[in-house]
Design a protein around this motif. Sequence first.
Motif, mmCIF file in Angstrom:
data_model
loop_
_atom_site.group_PDB
_atom_site.id
_atom_site.type_symbol
_atom_site.label_atom_id
_atom_site.label_comp_id
_atom_site.label_asym_id
_atom_site.label_seq_id
_atom_site.Cartn_x
_atom_site.Cartn_y
_atom_site.Cartn_z
ATOM 1 N N ILE A 176 2.624 -0.034 9.792
ATOM 2 C CA ILE A 176 1.361 -0.745 9.946
ATOM 3 C C ILE A 176 0.641 -0.875 8.623
ATOM 4 O O ILE A 176 0.800 -0.065 7.714
ATOM 5 C CB ILE A 176 0.431 -0.034 10.959
ATOM 6 N N ALA A 177 -0.192 -1.917 8.525
ATOM 7 C CA ALA A 177 -1.104 -2.115 7.406
ATOM 8 C C ALA A 177 -2.385 -2.724 7.949
ATOM 9 O O ALA A 177 -2.338 -3.594 8.834
ATOM 10 C CB ALA A 177 -0.491 -3.019 6.345
ATOM 11 N N TYR A 178 -3.525 -2.298 7.430
ATOM 12 C CA TYR A 178 -4.815 -2.780 7.911
ATOM 13 C C TYR A 178 -5.179 -4.093 7.242
ATOM 14 O O TYR A 178 -5.005 -4.264 6.027
ATOM 15 C CB TYR A 178 -5.891 -1.739 7.621
ATOM 16 N N THR A 186 5.012 -4.001 12.010
ATOM 17 C CA THR A 186 6.433 -4.335 11.953
ATOM 18 C C THR A 186 7.199 -3.173 12.567
ATOM 19 O O THR A 186 6.844 -2.015 12.366
ATOM 20 C CB THR A 186 6.894 -4.560 10.503
ATOM 21 N N HIS A 187 8.250 -3.459 13.317
ATOM 22 C CA HIS A 187 9.000 -2.384 13.955
ATOM 23 C C HIS A 187 10.413 -2.865 14.274
ATOM 24 O O HIS A 187 10.725 -4.065 14.206
ATOM 25 C CB HIS A 187 8.308 -1.927 15.246
ATOM 26 N N LEU A 188 11.274 -1.913 14.606
ATOM 27 C CA LEU A 188 12.611 -2.206 15.086
ATOM 28 C C LEU A 188 12.614 -2.166 16.611
ATOM 29 O O LEU A 188 11.918 -1.361 17.222
ATOM 30 C CB LEU A 188 13.617 -1.182 14.552
ATOM 31 N N GLY A 208 6.378 3.624 5.977
ATOM 32 C CA GLY A 208 5.292 2.711 6.331
ATOM 33 C C GLY A 208 4.435 2.331 5.154
ATOM 34 O O GLY A 208 4.760 2.560 4.008
ATOM 35 N N VAL A 209 3.308 1.753 5.439
ATOM 36 C CA VAL A 209 2.425 1.233 4.416
ATOM 37 C C VAL A 209 1.106 1.952 4.466
ATOM 38 O O VAL A 209 0.725 2.542 5.450
ATOM 39 C CB VAL A 209 2.211 -0.280 4.604
ATOM 40 N N LEU A 228 14.017 0.335 7.849
ATOM 41 C CA LEU A 228 12.939 -0.650 7.751
ATOM 42 C C LEU A 228 11.825 -0.148 6.844
ATOM 43 O O LEU A 228 11.411 1.006 6.914
ATOM 44 C CB LEU A 228 12.381 -0.918 9.149
ATOM 45 N N SER A 229 11.318 -0.996 5.972
ATOM 46 C CA SER A 229 10.081 -0.753 5.232
ATOM 47 C C SER A 229 9.274 -2.041 5.271
ATOM 48 O O SER A 229 9.829 -3.127 5.437
ATOM 49 C CB SER A 229 10.348 -0.332 3.782
ATOM 50 N N ALA A 230 7.949 -1.940 5.147
ATOM 51 C CA ALA A 230 7.114 -3.126 5.329
ATOM 52 C C ALA A 230 5.848 -3.021 4.507
ATOM 53 O O ALA A 230 5.419 -1.936 4.109
ATOM 54 C CB ALA A 230 6.769 -3.319 6.804
#
Length: 412
Positions: free
Chosen positions: A82-84, A94-96, A41-42, A127-129
Amino acid sequence: MTALMVLCGTAAACSLLMPSDDELRGEGGAPSSGGSGGTSGVSGGGGFPTGGNSGQGGTVASCTTGADFSSLALAGGRSPSIAYRSASNDLALTHLEVGDVFTRTLGLDGATSAATKLSTSASATELSASFGTTTNAVGTTWFDSTLMFGAHPPTVAKPVFGTDASLPGGKSPKYAAIAGRPSGAGFGIVWNGYGDSAKRLYAVLVDASGGSLTGGDGYTRITDGAECGDRNHQALVATSSGFAVAWSWAPATCGSAPTGDPDIYFTTLDDQLSAPVSTLIVEAAAGVSDFPALAFSGTDFGIAWLDSRDGTSAVWFARVAGSGVVPGSLVRVSSDVPTANRPPAVAAGAGGYAVAWQSGSTLHFEAIGGADVVLAGDALTGETPSLAWAGDRWAVAWTRAGGELRLSVCAP
């Protein structure tokens, strides 16, 4: 041929790029706009004043499991990231879902917007975001026959430049990290591609439409060619003036297997994702050190990873600044065995760093220097949570058994 960037062999011979004078004074220290390793995640957060301590101290005042946002029929939903977004006081999510990649807005109360679908194959993995603050876009990478990049807005999905779907299993580039570019529109992507008998780290800058912003061969090789051994499980984070990368590596003589276990390595890079300054080994020890997660506070870097130096796998944490680990910052975070082969999540907030991880179906959260808080006992086994500092609280996105996506909030 791609440009070869030679790294220094030891940290003692080099120094790392440091934050700006304003950041060191705690004036205008930029929050981390993204830092991920695979599905970790982020992360985001503000800067510390000079001489600040990342230890939170005491215990977390309260943690609550917020709204269940599986009400949107997220059958098979998993791997939330997630990112704020401070301007709108919400989270980019973002998700699968059943093998495809979706992005949407998530409120801190769990309310969600309509989803935007980025992939169409139903076979997306890893997944990465990240969230790009200059473009208000969410950028993602995932693996689907080859390494893919997607973003919204605009809605785009295309292969990452330089990857090769024809490589055999184990050599194809599957694992990537992405971060919003600090000084301009677009994103930085780092992946481990196969070359010279080992996996090296490669990088590219792309705009929100997936077009390459990297000149020359269109990508940059950011690890040297003098030593072999695969570079694995990289994590990437943006600073106010560039990027930083952490990865695992067990050096080897070319043509031979590594003679030791992997350790965690770290370097900083410029805004072009080139010119790495040095390699720094983060607290090398006997045992396997792997699957790092990385965050930037505006003053230093926080790294969490899986480590077996005590004879069993655990989550460890250390801060890195200048040319080494901040004295006294190395701590063992977990008392139980974390999910194997998945990084923990780490983020920087107003009071310090925090880490989230899973041990089987148990979801943990800990502000460094504080108490281990069990957020849930029914998390989907094999997943890893995503963690972000959301203005005045910690936000943890995770997957419940059965595929429900959930949000927990912890107040410092």
